[in-house]
Design an enzyme around this catalytic site. Structure first.
Site, PDB file in Angstrom:
ATOM      1  N   HIS A 308       0.689  -0.876  -0.042  1.00 51.40           N
ATOM      2  CA  HIS A 308       0.426   0.078   0.322  1.00 51.40           C
ATOM      3  C   HIS A 308       1.061   1.517  -0.230  1.00 51.40           C
ATOM      4  O   HIS A 308       1.725   1.300   0.715  1.00 51.40           O
ATOM      5  CB  HIS A 308      -0.724   0.266   1.143  1.00 51.40           C
ATOM      6  CG  HIS A 308      -1.553   0.796   1.324  1.00 51.40           C
ATOM      7  ND1 HIS A 308      -2.095   2.487   1.681  1.00 51.40           N
ATOM      8  CD2 HIS A 308      -3.417   0.919   1.052  1.00 51.40           C
ATOM      9  CE1 HIS A 308      -2.666   3.005   1.610  1.00 51.40           C
ATOM     10  NE2 HIS A 308      -3.704   2.370   0.586  1.00 51.40           N
ATOM     11  N   ASP A 366      -8.153  -5.310   0.164  1.00 48.34           N
ATOM     12  CA  ASP A 366      -8.549  -5.974  -0.557  1.00 48.34           C
ATOM     13  C   ASP A 366      -7.936  -8.032   0.257  1.00 48.34           C
ATOM     14  O   ASP A 366      -8.631  -8.865  -1.248  1.00 48.34           O
ATOM     15  CB  ASP A 366      -7.985  -5.685  -2.318  1.00 48.34           C
ATOM     16  CG  ASP A 366      -8.796  -4.375  -2.513  1.00 48.34           C
ATOM     17  OD1 ASP A 366     -10.124  -4.987  -2.246  1.00 48.34           O
ATOM     18  OD2 ASP A 366      -8.583  -3.526  -3.424  1.00 48.34           O
TER      19      ASP A 366
HETATM   20  N1  ACO Z   1       4.082  -7.717  -4.809  1.00 49.51           N
HETATM   21  C1  ACO Z   1       5.944  -7.556  -4.942  1.00 49.51           C
HETATM   22  N2  ACO Z   1       6.235  -7.032  -4.417  1.00 49.51           N
HETATM   23  C2  ACO Z   1       5.310  -5.149  -4.428  1.00 49.51           C
HETATM   24  C3  ACO Z   1       4.230  -5.032  -4.341  1.00 49.51           C
HETATM   25  C4  ACO Z   1       3.196  -6.895  -4.436  1.00 49.51           C
HETATM   26  N3  ACO Z   1       1.729  -6.575  -4.197  1.00 49.51           N
HETATM   27  N4  ACO Z   1       3.860  -4.282  -3.948  1.00 49.51           N
HETATM   28  C5  ACO Z   1       5.624  -3.674  -3.574  1.00 49.51           C
HETATM   29  N5  ACO Z   1       6.247  -3.687  -4.060  1.00 49.51           N
HETATM   30  C6  ACO Z   1       7.084  -3.700  -4.498  1.00 49.51           C
HETATM   31  C7  ACO Z   1       7.626  -2.949  -5.368  1.00 49.51           C
HETATM   32  O1  ACO Z   1       8.208  -3.541  -6.796  1.00 49.51           O
HETATM   33  C8  ACO Z   1       8.854  -1.899  -5.477  1.00 49.51           C
HETATM   34  O2  ACO Z   1      10.005  -2.672  -5.062  1.00 49.51           O
HETATM   35  P1  ACO Z   1      11.533  -1.856  -5.924  1.00 49.51           P
HETATM   36  O3  ACO Z   1      11.024  -0.998  -4.965  1.00 49.51           O
HETATM   37  O4  ACO Z   1      12.266  -2.850  -5.245  1.00 49.51           O
HETATM   38  O5  ACO Z   1      11.206  -0.920  -6.977  1.00 49.51           O
HETATM   39  C9  ACO Z   1       8.767  -1.465  -3.994  1.00 49.51           C
HETATM   40  O6  ACO Z   1       7.104  -2.791  -3.715  1.00 49.51           O
HETATM   41  C10 ACO Z   1       7.829  -0.674  -3.827  1.00 49.51           C
HETATM   42  O7  ACO Z   1       6.657  -0.659  -4.293  1.00 49.51           O
HETATM   43  P2  ACO Z   1       5.803   0.313  -5.396  1.00 49.51           P
HETATM   44  O8  ACO Z   1       4.883   0.125  -6.468  1.00 49.51           O
HETATM   45  O9  ACO Z   1       6.735   2.041  -5.547  1.00 49.51           O
HETATM   46  O10 ACO Z   1       5.401   1.455  -4.740  1.00 49.51           O
HETATM   47  P3  ACO Z   1       3.408   2.619  -4.735  1.00 49.51           P
HETATM   48  O11 ACO Z   1       3.514   2.924  -3.308  1.00 49.51           O
HETATM   49  O12 ACO Z   1       3.857   2.818  -5.860  1.00 49.51           O
HETATM   50  O13 ACO Z   1       2.247   0.977  -4.452  1.00 49.51           O
HETATM   51  C11 ACO Z   1       0.794  -0.158  -4.408  1.00 49.51           C
HETATM   52  C12 ACO Z   1       1.428   0.702  -4.076  1.00 49.51           C
HETATM   53  C13 ACO Z   1       0.505  -0.011  -5.799  1.00 49.51           C
HETATM   54  C14 ACO Z   1      -0.133  -0.814  -3.773  1.00 49.51           C
HETATM   55  C15 ACO Z   1       1.303  -1.598  -5.514  1.00 49.51           C
HETATM   56  O14 ACO Z   1       1.752  -1.787  -3.392  1.00 49.51           O
HETATM   57  C16 ACO Z   1       0.464  -2.804  -5.288  1.00 49.51           C
HETATM   58  O15 ACO Z   1       0.836  -2.328  -6.868  1.00 49.51           O
HETATM   59  N6  ACO Z   1      -0.319  -4.321  -4.881  1.00 49.51           N
HETATM   60  C17 ACO Z   1      -0.204  -4.685  -5.635  1.00 49.51           C
HETATM   61  C18 ACO Z   1      -1.720  -4.086  -6.195  1.00 49.51           C
HETATM   62  C19 ACO Z   1      -3.135  -3.920  -4.552  1.00 49.51           C
HETATM   63  O16 ACO Z   1      -2.728  -4.922  -3.969  1.00 49.51           O
HETATM   64  N7  ACO Z   1      -3.620  -2.612  -4.825  1.00 49.51           N
HETATM   65  C20 ACO Z   1      -4.336  -2.135  -3.554  1.00 49.51           C
HETATM   66  C21 ACO Z   1      -3.862  -1.256  -3.369  1.00 49.51           C
HETATM   67  S1  ACO Z   1      -4.888  -0.973  -2.076  1.00 49.51           S
HETATM   68  C22 ACO Z   1      -6.700  -0.379  -2.563  1.00 49.51           C
HETATM   69  O17 ACO Z   1      -6.491   0.443  -3.719  1.00 49.51           O
HETATM   70  C23 ACO Z   1      -7.434  -0.192  -1.955  1.00 49.51           C
END
Ligand code: ACO
Length: 432
Positions: A308, A366
């Protein structure tokens, strides 16, 4: 504005700027950078709004480090344990918990706006049976602007209030119409003698040829999920509603923009993606393989329902929903516990893994919600629609707050331009 300030020095020119600081009631203070362009000719850059407040708000507060979520100051776990979705809707819209008479008056008002115009209902016939329900819902919510345009003056507080009641009341009806269209069943009209969630379940699952009785356990579970999804500060879809609304557009069109933003898998679409992911993983023996894929930078696979932008600790909503899964699955006597067991094991393995620990990736709202929706008989493609019904309350509360504020200006970000510099037009005959 507090008496604190930031001093920013342009080393090249030697000029300094005093940037004012505004303190909130809780949470980080905000540095006012509005003068930077005027004083120094530079913009600021923060793609994804990681450290940028887009507005001032009194509605919802999140402390992502501690895993705290407050609606109008009330902890979400207290509301989940004691309140109801419509009471929470009242709280988010009006700022205070209702008295008993305010509560019943509000519920009455909402339940008397549940029908949608028959013409609007016919829009669904224009969609193919397998259209994604979020496409139908966003289209039909946007179309409401055609029905309530001349009667909608956004400067009129009464008009704004009626709009709020209509959206909250009609979202379940629109969602149910989308569902019925997708399964080829006749539309079931709303029943205003039922409570909000029982009416929703009745519209989804009743058919004209036999009796249908709403299971109170299912209605209660849905109500709780809706409380937890009702608002979440300046998230992607809420910010979209605010940005669209800031131009003064018809508010139904602004809400349709919010539905569209919610649909994406990085936001509300994650509940659908989680279920598909769990189905893909199949059983617990496959978890290590998928965890390894999630950690592989060259593999686009991510653990859906994990991570998140704001929470760097447990999402408090995920904790409540996980507990609720135990109760609901037992009470409904469903056979879905293997899916829940798989989710529990996946959480356990991921939370012990260095990658997830180091990046502070925890289950979000979620991760478990889809398991409950599925146990209630709601198809996977409708999960994000359920989220939209609940979040519509937050969208409306934020739109109201923004529109009622006379200092609101149109949202208009700037950019770092990296395209071609100025050049002369070349006639087509002279191009190579
Ligand atoms: N699985 C594996 N790796 C992940 C995940 C994941 N679910 N989420 C983040 N990471 C990693 C990224 O690859 C990144 O790694 P890096 O630093 O080596 O590049 C690091 O963690 C940071 O992630 P970002 O994508 O930069 O974080 P951001 O804050 O931009 O994204 C998000 C947050 C979109 C929620 C992301 O965690 C994600 O895609 N999660 C899966 C989708 C999800 O569950 N979305 C629902 C969110 S809650 C809502 O909106 C209701």
């Amino acid at each position: 504005m507090s008496d604190k300030f930031f001093e920013l020095k342009d080393v090249e020119s030697g000029t300094t700027s005093r940037l004012g600081v505004s303190e909130g009631s809780i949470g980080p203070a905000v540095v006012d950078i509005g003068r930077l362009y005027r004083d120094h000719g530079v913009f600021t850059s923060d793609p994804g709004f990681v450290a940028t407040a887009s507005c001032e708000s009194k509605i919802t507060f999140i402390d992502g480090e501690k895993g705290v979520l407050l609606y109008r100051g009330y902890p979400v776990d207290q509301l989940a344990a004691n309140s109801s979705f419509l009471e929470v809707a009242y709280l988010l819209l009006y700022g205070e918990l209702p008295t008993a008479s305010e509560q019943s008056e509000f519920a009455g008002l909402i339940m008397h706006h549940t029908m949608i115009n028959e013409t609007l209902l016919r829009f669904f016939n224009g969609f193919h049976f397998n259209a994604h329900p979020m496409a139908m819902v966003s289209g039909v919510v946007g179309s409401m602007s055609a029905f309530y345009h001349d009667s909608m003056d956004i400067k009129n507080p009464e008009h704004r209030e009626i709009f709020a009641h209509r959206i909250i009341a009609k979202m379940p009806t629109i969602a149910a119409a989308a569902y019925k269209h997708s399964v080829g069943q006749p539309f079931v009209y709303p029943r205003n003698d039922l409570d909000y969630c029982s009416n929703l379940l009745n519209m989804f699952f009743a058919v004209p040829c036999e009796d249908y009785e709403v299971d109170p356990v299912a209605a209660e579970a849905l109500d709780l999920l809706f409380i937890l999804h009702a608002d979440h500060e300046q998230n992607c879809s809420t910010s979209t509603v605010r940005l669209a609304g800031s131009s003064g557009t018809n508010p139904y069109a602004a809400i349709a923009a919010g539905v569209s933003a919610l649909w994406g898998p990085a936001h509300g679409g994650a509940n659908e993606a989680v279920l598909k992911m769990l189905e893909q993983i199949g059983d617990t023996s496959q978890i290590p393989k998928y965890v390894a894929r999630a950690k592989d930078r060259d593999d686009p696979f991510r653990l859906m329902g994990f991570g998140h932008r704001v929470y760097k600790n447990f999402d408090p909503r995920a904790k409540i929903i996980r507990e609720m899964c135990h109760k609901v699955l037992t009470q409904l006597g469903t056979t879905d516990s293997p899916m829940f067991e798989l989710a529990l094991r996946l959480e356990e393995i991921a939370l012990q893994d260095e990658y997830f620990v180091e990046k502070k990736l925890y289950p979000n709202v979620d991760f478990y919600s889809g398991i409950i929706y599925r146990a209630l008989g709601i198809p996977v493609s409708m999960f994000t629609v359920m989220f939209a019904i609940a979040r519509a309350v937050g969208w409306v509360a934020h739109w109201q707050e923004m529109t009622a504020d006379p200092s609101t200006r149109i949202g208009r970000p700037r950019q770092l331009y990296t395209g071609p510099t100025e050049r002369d037009y070349i006639a087509v005959s002279e191009r190579d």
